[in-house]
Design a protein around this motif. Structure first.
Motif, mmCIF file in Angstrom:
data_model
loop_
_atom_site.group_PDB
_atom_site.id
_atom_site.type_symbol
_atom_site.label_atom_id
_atom_site.label_comp_id
_atom_site.label_asym_id
_atom_site.label_seq_id
_atom_site.Cartn_x
_atom_site.Cartn_y
_atom_site.Cartn_z
ATOM 1 N N PHE A 153 0.851 -1.252 0.028
ATOM 2 C CA PHE A 153 0.143 0.093 -0.184
ATOM 3 C C PHE A 153 0.886 1.346 -0.041
ATOM 4 O O PHE A 153 1.830 1.283 0.786
ATOM 5 C CB PHE A 153 -0.818 -0.093 1.072
ATOM 6 N N HIS A 154 0.414 2.250 -0.804
ATOM 7 C CA HIS A 154 1.185 3.467 -0.597
ATOM 8 C C HIS A 154 -0.071 4.659 -0.862
ATOM 9 O O HIS A 154 -0.925 4.540 -1.690
ATOM 10 C CB HIS A 154 2.232 3.751 -1.575
ATOM 11 N N TYR A 155 0.091 5.549 0.188
ATOM 12 C CA TYR A 155 -0.715 6.782 -0.184
ATOM 13 C C TYR A 155 0.307 8.018 -0.463
ATOM 14 O O TYR A 155 1.155 8.374 -0.004
ATOM 15 C CB TYR A 155 -1.185 7.048 1.500
ATOM 16 N N ILE A 156 -0.262 8.479 -1.682
ATOM 17 C CA ILE A 156 0.591 9.727 -2.392
ATOM 18 C C ILE A 156 -0.018 10.990 -1.588
ATOM 19 O O ILE A 156 -1.145 11.465 -1.481
ATOM 20 C CB ILE A 156 -0.006 9.844 -3.735
ATOM 21 N N ALA A 157 0.858 11.606 -0.873
ATOM 22 C CA ALA A 157 0.794 12.543 0.146
ATOM 23 C C ALA A 157 0.489 13.892 -1.087
ATOM 24 O O ALA A 157 1.365 13.692 -2.118
ATOM 25 C CB ALA A 157 1.804 12.868 1.081
ATOM 26 N N PHE A 158 -0.293 14.799 -0.634
ATOM 27 C CA PHE A 158 -0.065 15.970 -1.482
ATOM 28 C C PHE A 158 1.371 16.555 -1.260
ATOM 29 O O PHE A 158 2.093 16.668 -0.514
ATOM 30 C CB PHE A 158 -0.953 17.219 -0.991
ATOM 31 N N PRO A 159 1.759 16.870 -2.613
ATOM 32 C CA PRO A 159 3.264 17.254 -2.869
ATOM 33 C C PRO A 159 3.456 18.557 -2.117
ATOM 34 O O PRO A 159 2.693 19.743 -1.848
ATOM 35 C CB PRO A 159 3.539 17.641 -4.400
ATOM 36 N N GLU A 160 4.755 18.654 -1.262
ATOM 37 C CA GLU A 160 5.298 19.717 -0.896
ATOM 38 C C GLU A 160 5.555 20.779 -1.917
ATOM 39 O O GLU A 160 5.773 20.394 -2.967
ATOM 40 C CB GLU A 160 6.436 19.124 0.175
ATOM 41 N N GLN A 161 6.064 21.946 -1.257
ATOM 42 C CA GLN A 161 6.231 23.100 -2.097
ATOM 43 C C GLN A 161 7.648 22.739 -3.201
ATOM 44 O O GLN A 161 7.366 22.830 -4.416
ATOM 45 C CB GLN A 161 6.681 24.246 -1.479
ATOM 46 N N ASP A 162 8.480 21.962 -2.593
ATOM 47 C CA ASP A 162 9.704 21.996 -3.476
ATOM 48 C C ASP A 162 9.611 20.816 -4.693
ATOM 49 O O ASP A 162 9.759 20.878 -5.641
ATOM 50 C CB ASP A 162 10.834 21.820 -2.693
ATOM 51 N N GLN A 163 8.546 19.841 -4.035
ATOM 52 C CA GLN A 163 8.300 18.867 -4.894
ATOM 53 C C GLN A 163 7.429 19.345 -6.104
ATOM 54 O O GLN A 163 7.435 19.057 -7.195
ATOM 55 C CB GLN A 163 7.342 17.839 -3.944
ATOM 56 N N MET A 164 6.513 20.071 -5.510
ATOM 57 C CA MET A 164 5.269 20.903 -6.531
ATOM 58 C C MET A 164 6.219 21.594 -7.483
ATOM 59 O O MET A 164 5.955 21.669 -8.834
ATOM 60 C CB MET A 164 4.386 21.758 -5.868
ATOM 61 N N GLU A 165 7.503 22.535 -7.111
ATOM 62 C CA GLU A 165 8.087 23.079 -8.172
ATOM 63 C C GLU A 165 8.815 22.044 -9.244
ATOM 64 O O GLU A 165 8.781 22.495 -10.362
ATOM 65 C CB GLU A 165 9.216 23.926 -7.375
ATOM 66 N N LYS A 166 9.225 21.115 -8.661
ATOM 67 C CA LYS A 166 9.747 19.977 -9.705
ATOM 68 C C LYS A 166 8.469 19.637 -10.604
ATOM 69 O O LYS A 166 8.781 19.619 -11.940
ATOM 70 C CB LYS A 166 10.483 18.866 -9.112
ATOM 71 N N ILE A 167 7.388 19.258 -10.243
ATOM 72 C CA ILE A 167 6.495 18.851 -11.142
ATOM 73 C C ILE A 167 6.065 19.816 -12.162
ATOM 74 O O ILE A 167 5.814 19.818 -13.181
ATOM 75 C CB ILE A 167 5.039 18.506 -10.040
ATOM 76 N N LEU A 168 5.909 21.250 -11.647
ATOM 77 C CA LEU A 168 5.779 22.217 -12.605
ATOM 78 C C LEU A 168 6.612 22.481 -13.797
ATOM 79 O O LEU A 168 6.330 22.721 -14.788
ATOM 80 C CB LEU A 168 5.587 23.747 -11.894
ATOM 81 N N ARG A 169 7.969 22.116 -13.121
ATOM 82 C CA ARG A 169 9.062 22.497 -14.059
ATOM 83 C C ARG A 169 9.290 21.370 -15.388
ATOM 84 O O ARG A 169 9.597 21.459 -16.437
ATOM 85 C CB ARG A 169 10.466 22.248 -13.497
ATOM 86 N N VAL A 170 8.583 20.242 -14.811
ATOM 87 C CA VAL A 170 8.374 19.010 -15.722
ATOM 88 C C VAL A 170 7.336 19.587 -16.943
ATOM 89 O O VAL A 170 7.523 19.058 -18.123
ATOM 90 C CB VAL A 170 8.160 17.735 -15.160
#
Lengths: 289, 398
Positions: free
Chosen positions: A195-212
């Protein structure tokens, strides 16, 4: 035999870390957290289905695509609806076609095999290449649905009584299951899953996602948009919190519109992209006054 | 040391079964912990925890257990030793199974399987799905440890205290009420888990089945019926009656009617209590002596598969919550009201508390009991939205 085990254990360890076993990693289009990568690799190594939960819009479905992408394998998607039965995923026997053929001639109706159509699970099992099987939104179906698949997912095979054939996985597929937590899943099923729960991304993670998602992104725009986004999520009165996919859409709208970037945080333009409920928009309007 | 972790998880209410434990061992044997404590933690969490709601609880237990371990992101030595001596693993596993009450013969069988499993893993790299046969004994994970009453400090000096004796009580809800309870009913509709496995007559015409059978028999009509899909939700409702709840009697009456008329539940049982749950529950809102039912009986006869809705304002004096002499008939009770609530919560994973009264101020004397109860049950306002949220919460374990 047992005495030889520690050595083998070490060998094992080397094999795993040296990458003979395929490993999942973030791709060009999908940023996965280290925990998620770990969970995927654990599930693959233990050959267990991976059950993924998380807020809407955290990329549960996209994960399977990313795994397929990262391992260079084919992805088979089985979308579950409230009326889906476990049998649908295995095979369908088209008796009506066979009846037609028997009445109007033209085909050998004794050959039942030609009337057996494999479902998504059957397709995944009979594939020559190892595939990724995504069972999407498993909680939509009836209570028994997950339990009805226990045997098939455990043994990776099923039997077709009509043709007396057993369909067995040629290459064990990697099974990813997503759930929106609309209903609880049976314990017997959960016991067999990683089982894995995808936590809501933290800010730095989110920045990476946006850059992608964006090749060129203005730094001020990014900073202001992120600030506004996390501010919105932190507001008490908001019922339907905006998710990652909505943020991506919003940033796209912002960068196309050419609105001065320093006004984004203060005015939150195009808030309708982020908030889908009238009540939430009204709440925001009150706060921004 | 490892088995102790298993027990600790179980004593905190984790339903870890043998299946998962063996999966974890498999993972360790395969080196998935990457020889680091973080990796070990990730592996444990992925294999043992099945709901994000339990992540935090798991973290606390993990910390509690491994707090003595110097955190240098390396596996504790004991664990490493454990990993290097599979024979010890088998021995401790054997002791563990004996502890769980398995017969020696069964133990040997399980161990044989485990050994074969290990062997195979050392020889080939596959495995992991071999544990189908073990499904049978994994149900011992459900037995849970014996419920233990939690003593909350004594409040004997309040023994003589007053009690709102019940000249004020609910009207009998059963009389017909023309109020529109439709909205409440719609909210109750959310509470459904369909299944066609329930026993019953095959009364529904099965179109697909009929086509299939007809075509299969060369076009001769063969009519098929099937069992209708029915809701499997079993519901227990316990309502506070009398005293401070009088103000809300109309609202509660609506709720009652909505529940009663939502005939889609598989079972619905309604009980009443006064202020808090003590030794007795009552089957009618007047709390008449003849309609009393021991709380113990309810706990024994309605298993954990029931969903529980508590309705009440959760407002009472603290001694009524913590003392044990405050039943409606001032009878002596073995447990305090709070202990009873905790027992209920422990048995019914799916339980909520609906409250017609808005949350009191945190510092007021009258409001204290509210916060104590809100710690035990997730509390929702008795409004349409609150009811909907509560129904969602009842479907997924929170």
């Amino acid at each position: 035999m047992m005495a030889a085990f520690p050595v083998c254990g070490i060998l094992f360890y080397i094999i795993f870390t040296e990458g003979l076993m395929p490993q999942f990693h973030s791709t060009e289009h999908y940023v996965a957290s280290p925990e998620l990568i770990g969970a995927v690799n654990i599930a693959m190594a233990l050959e267990k289905p991976l059950l993924i939960k998380g807020e809407p819009g955290t990329g549960k479905t996209m994960l399977a695509e990313a795994i397929a992408d990262s391992l260079g394998r084919k992805l088979i998607i089985w979308n579950i609806k409230s009326t889906t039965k476990a049998q649908d995923g295995l095979y369908v026997y088209d008796v009506v076609q066979r009846l037609y053929d028997s009445q109007f001639g033209g085909k050998e109706v004794d050959n039942i095999e030609q009337y057996i159509k494999l479902g998504k699970l059957g397709e995944a099992f009979s594939s020559d290449e190892p595939v990724i099987l995504l069972i999407d939104e498993i909680d939509k179906a009836d209570l028994e649905f997950p339990n009805d698949l226990l045997w098939e997912l455990d043994k990776m095979e099923f039997y077709i009584p009509e043709t007396k054939q057993t369909v067995k996985a040629k290459q064990r597929p990697v099974v990813i299951i997503t759930s929106n937590a609309e209903k609880e899943l049976p314990n017997a099923f959960l016991r067999r899953c990683i089982f894995h729960y995808i936590a809501f991304p933290e800010q730095d993670q989110m920045e990476k996602i946006l850059r992608v998602h964006f090749d060129k992104l203005d730094d001020t725009l990014l900073r202001q948009a992120m600030e506004a986004f996390y501010y919105l999520r932190s507001l008490d009165g908001i019922e339907k919190k905006p998710s990652t996919s909505e943020l991506v859409d919003w940033v796209r709208a912002l960068s196309l519109s050419g609105i001065p970037t320093n006004r984004i945080r203060r005015e939150i333009p195009f808030a309708g992209v982020l908030l889908k409920k009238d009540k939430d928009l009204a709440t925001l309007a009150r706060r921004l006054k | 040391m490892f088995i102790a972790f298993f027990y600790l998880l179980k004593s905190h209410g984790f339903r870890v079964s043998l299946t998962e434990w063996v999966t974890l061992l498999d993972g360790l044997m395969a080196g998935l912990h990457r020889s680091s404590l973080t990796g070990f933690y990730d592996l444990c969490r992925a294999v043992l925890v099945k709901s994000e709601a339990d992540y935090d609880k798991f973290d606390r237990i993990f910390l509690e257990f491994f707090k003595g371990v110097p955190f240098e992101d390396e596996l504790p030595e004991e664990l490493m030793q454990w990993l290097e001596k599979p024979q010890d693993v088998l021995d401790s596993f054997r002791a563990f199974l004996a502890d769980q009450g398995y017969e020696p013969k069964e133990i040997e069988e399980i161990l044989k399987m485990f050994e074969e499993r290990l062997k195979e893993q050392t020889e080939e790299h596959n495995g992991g799905s071999y544990w189908i046969g073990t499904g049978g004994f994994s149900n011992f994970g459900h037995s849970g440890h014996a419920p233990q009453g939690i003593r909350v400090g004594g409040v004997s000096r309040y023994r003589h205290a007053f009690q709102v004796a019940g000249e004020r009580r609910f009207r009998d809800f059963r009389t017909d009420n023309t109020l529109d309870t439709r909205q409440f009913q719609m909210a109750f509709r959310l509470l459904r888990q369909y299944s066609d496995q329930a026993l019953g007559e095959k009364t529904e015409f099965d179109v697909d089945g009929t086509i299939h059978e007809t075509a299969d028999s060369g076009g001769l009509l063969k009519v098929k019926y099937r069992r209708p899909r029915t809701n499997t939700v079993k519901l227990l409702m316990m309502m506070d009656s009398g005293g401070s709840m009088e103000y809300y009697s109309r609202l509660c009456s609506q709720l009652f009617q909505a529940a009663e008329n939502s005939n889609h539940f598989k079972e619905l049982h309604i009980f009443y209590f006064h202020n808090c749950v003590y030794n007795q529950l009552y089957t009618d809102p007047r709390l008449s002596w003849s309609g009393r039912v021991p709380t113990e009986w309810v706990l024994k006869n309605y298993g954990s598969e029931y969903k529980l809705i508590m309705v009440g304002d959760a407002l009472m004096d603290m001694y009524e919550l913590r003392g044990n002499g405050y039943g409606y008939y001032y009878e002596k009770n073995e447990r305090s009201g709070l202990d009873n609530l905790k027992l209920l919560r422990k048995q019914y994973d799916h339980s909520v508390w609906l409250n017609p009264e808005p949350a009191p101020l945190p510092n007021g004397y009258w409001g204290q009991s509210y916060f104590h109860i809100a710690k035990v049950f997730p509390m929702y306002p008795l409004t349409l939205d609150g009811l909907k949220d509560a129904m969602h919460a009842l479907l997924v374990q929170k």
